[in-house]
Design a protein around this motif. Structure first.
Motif, PDB file in Angstrom:
ATOM      1  N   LYS A   1       0.833  -1.213   0.000  1.00 50.84           N
ATOM      2  CA  LYS A   1       0.000   0.000   0.000  1.00 50.84           C
ATOM      3  C   LYS A   1       0.864   1.258   0.000  1.00 50.84           C
ATOM      4  N   GLN A   2       1.880   1.270   0.859  1.00 49.49           N
ATOM      5  CA  GLN A   2       2.756   2.438   0.941  1.00 49.49           C
ATOM      6  C   GLN A   2       3.523   2.646  -0.366  1.00 49.49           C
ATOM      7  N   TYR A   3       3.992   1.546  -0.947  1.00 48.60           N
ATOM      8  CA  TYR A   3       4.796   1.649  -2.166  1.00 48.60           C
ATOM      9  C   TYR A   3       3.937   2.063  -3.366  1.00 48.60           C
ATOM     10  N   VAL A   4       2.729   1.514  -3.455  1.00 49.55           N
ATOM     11  CA  VAL A   4       1.815   1.891  -4.542  1.00 49.55           C
ATOM     12  C   VAL A   4       1.460   3.373  -4.432  1.00 49.55           C
ATOM     13  N   LYS A   5       1.235   3.824  -3.205  1.00 52.31           N
ATOM     14  CA  LYS A   5       0.923   5.245  -2.990  1.00 52.31           C
ATOM     15  C   LYS A   5       2.083   6.123  -3.458  1.00 52.31           C
ATOM     16  N   LYS A   6       3.300   5.697  -3.158  1.00 53.95           N
ATOM     17  CA  LYS A   6       4.492   6.447  -3.568  1.00 53.95           C
ATOM     18  C   LYS A   6       4.610   6.492  -5.092  1.00 53.95           C
ATOM     19  N   LEU A   7       4.400   5.330  -5.742  1.00 53.63           N
ATOM     20  CA  LEU A   7       4.512   5.270  -7.203  1.00 53.63           C
ATOM     21  C   LEU A   7       3.455   6.145  -7.879  1.00 53.63           C
ATOM     22  N   ARG A   8       2.247   6.100  -7.353  1.00 49.74           N
ATOM     23  CA  ARG A   8       1.182   6.923  -7.942  1.00 49.74           C
ATOM     24  C   ARG A   8       1.459   8.408  -7.746  1.00 49.74           C
ATOM     25  N   GLY A   9       2.065   8.727  -6.597  1.00 44.88           N
ATOM     26  CA  GLY A   9       2.428  10.120  -6.357  1.00 44.88           C
ATOM     27  C   GLY A   9       3.475  10.610  -7.339  1.00 44.88           C
ATOM     28  N   GLU A  10       4.254   9.659  -7.888  1.00 49.04           N
ATOM     29  CA  GLU A  10       5.259   9.999  -8.898  1.00 49.04           C
ATOM     30  C   GLU A  10       4.723   9.786 -10.310  1.00 49.04           C
ATOM     31  N   PHE A  11       3.385   9.560 -10.399  1.00 50.70           N
ATOM     32  CA  PHE A  11       2.694   9.349 -11.680  1.00 50.70           C
ATOM     33  C   PHE A  11       3.223   8.118 -12.432  1.00 50.70           C
ATOM     34  N   LYS A  12       3.629   7.102 -11.671  1.00 46.60           N
ATOM     35  CA  LYS A  12       4.087   5.846 -12.271  1.00 46.60           C
ATOM     36  C   LYS A  12       2.956   4.818 -12.157  1.00 46.60           C
ATOM     37  N   THR A  13       1.919   5.045 -12.947  1.00 45.03           N
ATOM     38  CA  THR A  13       0.734   4.180 -12.863  1.00 45.03           C
ATOM     39  C   THR A  13       1.015   2.772 -13.374  1.00 45.03           C
ATOM     40  N   GLU A  14       1.829   2.659 -14.413  1.00 50.13           N
ATOM     41  CA  GLU A  14       2.149   1.333 -14.960  1.00 50.13           C
ATOM     42  C   GLU A  14       2.913   0.504 -13.932  1.00 50.13           C
ATOM     43  N   GLU A  15       3.883   1.151 -13.258  1.00 48.12           N
ATOM     44  CA  GLU A  15       4.678   0.443 -12.251  1.00 48.12           C
ATOM     45  C   GLU A  15       3.826   0.042 -11.046  1.00 48.12           C
ATOM     46  N   SER A  16       2.915   0.935 -10.624  1.00 42.57           N
ATOM     47  CA  SER A  16       2.068   0.614  -9.472  1.00 42.57           C
ATOM     48  C   SER A  16       1.134  -0.545  -9.793  1.00 42.57           C
ATOM     49  N   ALA A  17       0.616  -0.581 -11.021  1.00 47.32           N
ATOM     50  CA  ALA A  17      -0.255  -1.689 -11.428  1.00 47.32           C
ATOM     51  C   ALA A  17       0.533  -2.996 -11.492  1.00 47.32           C
ATOM     52  N   ARG A  18       1.787  -2.897 -11.939  1.00 43.74           N
ATOM     53  CA  ARG A  18       2.620  -4.102 -12.076  1.00 43.74           C
ATOM     54  C   ARG A  18       2.905  -4.732 -10.714  1.00 43.74           C
ATOM     55  N   ILE A  19       3.303  -3.918  -9.727  1.00 40.92           N
ATOM     56  CA  ILE A  19       3.636  -4.491  -8.422  1.00 40.92           C
ATOM     57  C   ILE A  19       2.396  -5.067  -7.748  1.00 40.92           C
ATOM     58  N   GLN A  20       1.238  -4.444  -7.962  1.00 37.62           N
ATOM     59  CA  GLN A  20       0.000  -4.984  -7.392  1.00 37.62           C
ATOM     60  C   GLN A  20      -0.311  -6.361  -7.980  1.00 37.62           C
ATOM     61  N   LYS A  21      -0.103  -6.494  -9.283  1.00 34.44           N
ATOM     62  CA  LYS A  21      -0.357  -7.774  -9.954  1.00 34.44           C
ATOM     63  C   LYS A  21       0.609  -8.850  -9.461  1.00 34.44           C
ATOM     64  N   ILE A  22       1.897  -8.490  -9.338  1.00 34.68           N
ATOM     65  CA  ILE A  22       2.913  -9.458  -8.901  1.00 34.68           C
ATOM     66  C   ILE A  22       2.637  -9.926  -7.477  1.00 34.68           C
ATOM     67  N   VAL A  23       2.309  -8.989  -6.588  1.00 36.93           N
ATOM     68  CA  VAL A  23       2.023  -9.343  -5.193  1.00 36.93           C
ATOM     69  C   VAL A  23       0.769 -10.202  -5.106  1.00 36.93           C
ATOM     70  N   ALA A  24      -0.251  -9.867  -5.893  1.00 34.83           N
ATOM     71  CA  ALA A  24      -1.501 -10.643  -5.882  1.00 34.83           C
ATOM     72  C   ALA A  24      -1.243 -12.082  -6.335  1.00 34.83           C
ATOM     73  N   GLU A  25      -0.412 -12.255  -7.368  1.00 35.17           N
ATOM     74  CA  GLU A  25      -0.088 -13.602  -7.854  1.00 35.17           C
ATOM     75  C   GLU A  25       0.685 -14.391  -6.804  1.00 35.17           C
ATOM     76  N   PHE A  26       1.628 -13.723  -6.125  1.00 36.67           N
ATOM     77  CA  PHE A  26       2.395 -14.406  -5.082  1.00 36.67           C
ATOM     78  C   PHE A  26       1.479 -14.868  -3.952  1.00 36.67           C
ATOM     79  N   LYS A  27       0.593 -14.002  -3.502  1.00 34.59           N
ATOM     80  CA  LYS A  27      -0.322 -14.345  -2.410  1.00 34.59           C
ATOM     81  C   LYS A  27      -1.226 -15.506  -2.810  1.00 34.59           C
ATOM     82  N   GLU A  28      -1.723 -15.462  -4.040  1.00 32.48           N
ATOM     83  CA  GLU A  28      -2.607 -16.531  -4.521  1.00 32.48           C
ATOM     84  C   GLU A  28      -1.874 -17.868  -4.566  1.00 32.48           C
TER      85      GLU A  28
END
Length: 594
Positions: free
Chosen positions: A245-272
């Motif tokens: 959550k903290q890292y996605v917030k940081k990436l979005r604050g830097e307008f790195k939407t592609e990177e924030s979406a990527r890390i969310q997907k990777i973490v979701a796959e790992f958890k699953e």
């Protein structure tokens, strides 16, 4: 092995180092060492210790030391390093874990072993040894088994349930029969139940399914090095979610939407994957979320029963620097692109931290020359006088002249041959030249002056200790393999591929390590901003192998009987290994007849 060790006791330097070891006045630096002689000295100095750990600077050197050391001690193991950056995508991961767990088993069971590894094998973070011990399960004739419970336990330990056991790390349950292929064993085990009680435990052959031997006990080690329990999984996932959550917030604050979406997907796959398949999920890069305490592999050993050897310490430092730099640069690139979370950058110990740990251990540094880049300050320094053996290039006359000279000067000579038959024949040939040569398989016999003992054994290169008048000569020093004329290949033989343009998608190919597959074309894959061409090979069971286009020497086109399609091998299957073993056995039989 007194034949090899007894002469060393005549060296003042050797005895002084032994005194340093007894008095715990270490580290010690030894110079003047060469190639295969290092293994000889390490064996002599460390013979009283339960564990000898030899650290070197690359994988090739580790294999060379392994081959040399087997002359003196068969209980020698390579502890391979994991490539933490790419490990989760490495199809050899199971094989690497298997070799590492075999070493851990020797340590847990307090069995003697010589372990050879590179420095980076001690740089990754591991669980304390007690945590690994607690995951080992023992099954004997008194054990009662609940099928549902044992299935869950094995899955949690990283074993994969299959319809039929084929590879290490598999298990299968059919009615009242449980098949398990422990990662640390060479053959699978079959447990037959009568209700919830065990009727028999047997090893069996994968190919024929026939029983090999009945046993009274089965010890199952985990199929993964990181096996968190349910509480640790929940706590670890909570930490990952908070950091995400903290890292996605940081990436979005830097307008790195592609990177924030990527890390969310990777973490979701790992958890699953973690919640679905548990222990089979690669967790090396997430270890800090699940465990507060981690250790280096070198922490598994204490000073009471372990002696460490550092092969060419200057080059070990260079290896550590290179690994750390590559890892750091890769992690910086990955975190910028949203491939990892910040805490995943801290999954390796720094090489200086590892060397500092080794400086507090019983350590002996072996090198050819005294270099400037010595990572550990020694308390004592010694220099050995050792010479290499010049190659005889099949010139038997020159060998005889040298042996006659050594006989005259009262040298003791050990000649090694790769087979007992050749060794006996060589000793007979040498006696015709009035040389005191004899064959012996008694490796505790102390050689006398002017004696030439011919023995069965392998060594890459021979060496000489001129001060104590000891010479050890390997068969490879004497004979150079002759180049045989290539016979004309028939239409049905496999052919080495010189260029991937020779292949058409759909062609059957054979990979040296993985067997028969189907060539599916060339794909460009980008890793860390570098795009490279990979050969795609499809295997049985849906497996896919990607081979760098520069690795064509490992592949050849399959050619068999016309119109007959070959059976595809499965990745990591013992089937291909068994096929190669049968072929090697047949070749040896033919060679013996010749």
């Amino acid at each position: 092995m007194n034949t090899f060790v007894a002469p060393l006791r005549e060296l003042k330097e050797f005895n002084d180092i032994k005194d340093n070891i007894i008095k715990k006045s270490l580290p010690v630096q030894v110079t003047g060492c060469i190639d295969s002689q290092k293994s000889h000295l390490a064996y002599g100095l460390g013979n009283d210790f339960r564990y000898k750990v030899i650290i070197t600077y690359n994988d090739i050197k580790a294999k060379e030391i392994y081959e040399d050391y087997r002359l003196y001690d068969r209980e020698v193991y390579i502890y391979p390093a994991k490539d933490i950056i790419f490990y989760s995508a490495d199809i050899r991961g199971n094989a690497i874990v298997r070799e590492r767990l075999k070493v851990l088993r020797r340590i847990i069971e307090n069995k003697r072993a010589t372990i050879i590894l590179t420095l980076d094998s001690g740089m990754d973070r591991l669980l304390p040894l007690d945590m690994v011990k607690n995951r080992v399960i023992t099954i004997n004739m008194e054990t009662t088994i609940d099928l549902q419970e044992i299935s869950g336990t094995l899955s949690h330990l990283g074993y994969e349930r299959q319809g039929q056991v084929e590879n290490p790390g598999d298990f299968a349950i059919r009615g009242g029969i449980i098949d398990i292929f422990p990662l640390t064993e060479e053959a699978p085990y079959r447990i037959e139940l009568w209700g919830d009680e065990i009727d028999s435990i047997r090893t069996f052959d994968v190919s024929s399914q026939r029983s090999i031997e009945q046993v009274s006990e089965l010890i199952v080690y985990p199929a993964s090095e990181i096996i968190p329990d349910e509480k640790r999984i929940q706590d670890g996932l909570r930490k990952i979610e908070e950091e995400e959550k903290q890292y996605v917030k940081k990436l979005r604050g830097e307008f790195k939407t592609e990177e924030s979406a990527r890390i969310q997907k990777i973490v979701a796959e790992f958890k699953e994957n973690l919640l679905e398949i548990g222990g089979s999920t690669p967790m090396e890069s997430y270890i800090n979320y699940f465990y507060d305490t981690t250790v280096s592999f070198f922490d598994y050993f204490n000073n009471e029963d372990t002696l460490f050897f550092l092969d060419e310490p200057g080059r070990i430092v260079e290896k550590g620097e290179a690994v750390e730099l590559e890892f750091r640069e890769s992690m910086i690139n990955r975190i910028e692109k949203g491939y990892i979370l910040p805490s995943q950058m801290d999954v390796l110990y720094g090489y200086k931290e590892v060397l500092s740990l080794l400086s507090r251990k019983n350590s002996i540094m072996l090198s050819t020359m005294e270099g400037k880049n010595v990572p550990i300050t020694p308390k004592h320094k010694y220099d050995f006088t050792v010479q290499s053996i010049a190659s005889y290039n099949n010139n038997f006359e020159v060998l005889v002249k040298d042996l006659q000279r050594w006989k005259k000067n009262k040298y003791r000579v050990i000649l090694l041959s790769g087979s007992k038959t050749r060794a006996m024949r060589l000793s007979e040939d040498l006696r015709e030249f009035d040389l005191n040569a004899f064959y012996s398989d008694d490796m505790n016999r102390e050689l006398q002056n002017s004696e030439i003992m011919v023995a069965n054994g392998n060594l890459r290169r021979g060496f000489e200790y001129p001060i104590i008048k000891l010479v050890i000569i390997s068969e490879s020093d004497i004979f150079t393999a002759e180049k045989k004329k290539k016979r004309k290949r028939s239409n049905y033989e496999g052919k080495k591929i010189q260029s991937f343009t020779e292949l058409v998608p759909g062609d059957y190919v054979i990979h040296e390590n993985h067997g028969v597959g189907i060539y599916r074309g060339i794909e460009k894959i980008e890793v860390d901003k570098i795009a490279k061409d990979y050969i795609k090979i499809e295997y049985g069971g849906g497996g896919v192998l990607y081979v760098l286009a520069t690795g064509l020497d490992l592949i050849q086109r399959y050619s068999g009987s016309e119109g007959r399609k070959p059976k595809l091998n499965k990745l990591n299957s013992v089937e291909w290994k068994n096929t190669k073993s049968r072929v090697k056995g047949a070749v040896k039989e033919i060679a013996g007849e010749l």
